[in-house]
Design a protein around this motif. Sequence first.
Motif, PDB file in Angstrom:
ATOM      1  N   THR A 193       0.834  -1.187   0.000  1.00  0.00           N
ATOM      2  CA  THR A 193       0.000   0.000   0.000  1.00  0.00           C
ATOM      3  C   THR A 193       0.871   1.241   0.000  1.00  0.00           C
ATOM      4  N   GLU A 194       0.341   2.282  -0.577  1.00  0.00           N
ATOM      5  CA  GLU A 194       1.066   3.539  -0.675  1.00  0.00           C
ATOM      6  C   GLU A 194       0.479   4.500   0.341  1.00  0.00           C
ATOM      7  N   ALA A 195       1.212   4.742   1.411  1.00  0.00           N
ATOM      8  CA  ALA A 195       0.715   5.618   2.460  1.00  0.00           C
ATOM      9  C   ALA A 195       0.603   7.047   1.942  1.00  0.00           C
ATOM     10  N   ILE A 196      -0.483   7.674   2.315  1.00  0.00           N
ATOM     11  CA  ILE A 196      -0.706   9.076   1.966  1.00  0.00           C
ATOM     12  C   ILE A 196      -0.079   9.920   3.062  1.00  0.00           C
ATOM     13  N   PRO A 197       0.867  10.809   2.713  1.00  0.00           N
ATOM     14  CA  PRO A 197       1.463  11.642   3.756  1.00  0.00           C
ATOM     15  C   PRO A 197       0.409  12.548   4.384  1.00  0.00           C
ATOM     16  N   ARG A 198       0.329  12.512   5.702  1.00  0.00           N
ATOM     17  CA  ARG A 198      -0.662  13.351   6.389  1.00  0.00           C
ATOM     18  C   ARG A 198      -0.099  14.745   6.604  1.00  0.00           C
ATOM     19  N   ARG A 199      -0.786  15.732   6.027  1.00  0.00           N
ATOM     20  CA  ARG A 199      -0.381  17.121   6.199  1.00  0.00           C
ATOM     21  C   ARG A 199      -1.093  17.755   7.377  1.00  0.00           C
ATOM     22  N   ALA A 200      -2.368  17.424   7.501  1.00  0.00           N
ATOM     23  CA  ALA A 200      -3.192  18.082   8.511  1.00  0.00           C
ATOM     24  C   ALA A 200      -4.446  17.245   8.721  1.00  0.00           C
ATOM     25  N   SER A 201      -5.253  17.701   9.651  1.00  0.00           N
ATOM     26  CA  SER A 201      -6.517  17.007   9.889  1.00  0.00           C
ATOM     27  C   SER A 201      -7.448  17.226   8.701  1.00  0.00           C
ATOM     28  N   LEU A 202      -8.461  16.397   8.611  1.00  0.00           N
ATOM     29  CA  LEU A 202      -9.422  16.522   7.524  1.00  0.00           C
ATOM     30  C   LEU A 202     -10.127  17.878   7.568  1.00  0.00           C
ATOM     31  N   GLU A 203     -10.382  18.364   8.764  1.00  0.00           N
ATOM     32  CA  GLU A 203     -11.049  19.675   8.882  1.00  0.00           C
ATOM     33  C   GLU A 203     -10.179  20.773   8.279  1.00  0.00           C
ATOM     34  N   VAL A 204      -8.874  20.722   8.522  1.00  0.00           N
ATOM     35  CA  VAL A 204      -7.963  21.728   7.964  1.00  0.00           C
ATOM     36  C   VAL A 204      -7.881  21.572   6.451  1.00  0.00           C
ATOM     37  N   LEU A 205      -7.807  20.324   5.983  1.00  0.00           N
ATOM     38  CA  LEU A 205      -7.764  20.089   4.542  1.00  0.00           C
ATOM     39  C   LEU A 205      -9.026  20.609   3.860  1.00  0.00           C
ATOM     40  N   ARG A 206     -10.168  20.380   4.495  1.00  0.00           N
ATOM     41  CA  ARG A 206     -11.423  20.892   3.928  1.00  0.00           C
ATOM     42  C   ARG A 206     -11.453  22.420   3.922  1.00  0.00           C
ATOM     43  N   ALA A 207     -10.929  23.034   4.970  1.00  0.00           N
ATOM     44  CA  ALA A 207     -10.878  24.503   5.016  1.00  0.00           C
ATOM     45  C   ALA A 207      -9.971  25.035   3.907  1.00  0.00           C
ATOM     46  N   GLU A 208      -8.824  24.393   3.712  1.00  0.00           N
ATOM     47  CA  GLU A 208      -7.923  24.803   2.631  1.00  0.00           C
ATOM     48  C   GLU A 208      -8.603  24.640   1.276  1.00  0.00           C
ATOM     49  N   ALA A 209      -9.301  23.533   1.093  1.00  0.00           N
ATOM     50  CA  ALA A 209      -9.991  23.287  -0.171  1.00  0.00           C
ATOM     51  C   ALA A 209     -11.108  24.309  -0.395  1.00  0.00           C
ATOM     52  N   ALA A 210     -11.825  24.656   0.665  1.00  0.00           N
ATOM     53  CA  ALA A 210     -12.891  25.661   0.542  1.00  0.00           C
ATOM     54  C   ALA A 210     -12.306  27.008   0.134  1.00  0.00           C
ATOM     55  N   ASP A 211     -11.163  27.363   0.718  1.00  0.00           N
ATOM     56  CA  ASP A 211     -10.490  28.611   0.332  1.00  0.00           C
ATOM     57  C   ASP A 211     -10.077  28.570  -1.136  1.00  0.00           C
ATOM     58  N   GLU A 212      -9.505  27.441  -1.548  1.00  0.00           N
ATOM     59  CA  GLU A 212      -9.066  27.277  -2.934  1.00  0.00           C
ATOM     60  C   GLU A 212     -10.259  27.356  -3.892  1.00  0.00           C
ATOM     61  N   LEU A 213     -11.340  26.716  -3.524  1.00  0.00           N
ATOM     62  CA  LEU A 213     -12.542  26.742  -4.356  1.00  0.00           C
ATOM     63  C   LEU A 213     -13.095  28.165  -4.450  1.00  0.00           C
ATOM     64  N   GLY A 214     -13.061  28.892  -3.345  1.00  0.00           N
ATOM     65  CA  GLY A 214     -13.500  30.282  -3.351  1.00  0.00           C
ATOM     66  C   GLY A 214     -12.675  31.137  -4.305  1.00  0.00           C
ATOM     67  N   VAL A 215     -11.376  30.890  -4.340  1.00  0.00           N
ATOM     68  CA  VAL A 215     -10.496  31.619  -5.258  1.00  0.00           C
ATOM     69  C   VAL A 215     -10.843  31.281  -6.708  1.00  0.00           C
ATOM     70  N   LEU A 216     -11.094  30.005  -6.977  1.00  0.00           N
ATOM     71  CA  LEU A 216     -11.470  29.606  -8.335  1.00  0.00           C
ATOM     72  C   LEU A 216     -12.760  30.292  -8.780  1.00  0.00           C
ATOM     73  N   VAL A 217     -13.735  30.317  -7.890  1.00  0.00           N
ATOM     74  CA  VAL A 217     -15.009  30.970  -8.213  1.00  0.00           C
ATOM     75  C   VAL A 217     -14.791  32.454  -8.452  1.00  0.00           C
ATOM     76  N   GLN A 218     -14.034  33.098  -7.580  1.00  0.00           N
ATOM     77  CA  GLN A 218     -13.797  34.534  -7.722  1.00  0.00           C
ATOM     78  C   GLN A 218     -13.073  34.848  -9.032  1.00  0.00           C
ATOM     79  N   GLU A 219     -12.060  34.055  -9.383  1.00  0.00           N
ATOM     80  CA  GLU A 219     -11.345  34.288 -10.639  1.00  0.00           C
ATOM     81  C   GLU A 219     -12.269  34.195 -11.840  1.00  0.00           C
ATOM     82  N   ARG A 220     -13.140  33.212 -11.819  1.00  0.00           N
ATOM     83  CA  ARG A 220     -14.036  33.031 -12.958  1.00  0.00           C
ATOM     84  C   ARG A 220     -15.088  34.134 -13.014  1.00  0.00           C
ATOM     85  N   LEU A 221     -15.555  34.571 -11.831  1.00  0.00           N
ATOM     86  CA  LEU A 221     -16.510  35.680 -11.810  1.00  0.00           C
ATOM     87  C   LEU A 221     -15.861  36.965 -12.303  1.00  0.00           C
TER      88      LEU A 221
END
Length: 111
Positions: A2-30
Amino acid sequence: MTEAIPRRASLEVLRAEAADELGVLVQERLLGGEDPWDFMEDLPSIDELVVYLLRADNIAANDGVRPNAARHYRVLRQIALEYPPLTPAVWKLLGDGPKYRRWDATIADAN
């Protein structure tokens, strides 16, 4: 093996980072003048984005080598095992459903 996934942060932090990234994508397109009705369905969900961020971490840990189809499956499956709440997003990304999203890795590989 198995290929271990390096843990960067908790899932909550990863989701917060992803939400920020998604917000940037939406803003750029708008700011680019796009109509949200035309592009919102093309964007990944927050959990899908987290899965792809974790996949990118795995690619970086493998000297930047993009995975073939079998390794792509194993990496995403390992993400589901290590982060159980992401399992629905992983299986959705691995599913046989319609592949209409431009960011989908299986679409990008087909082109």
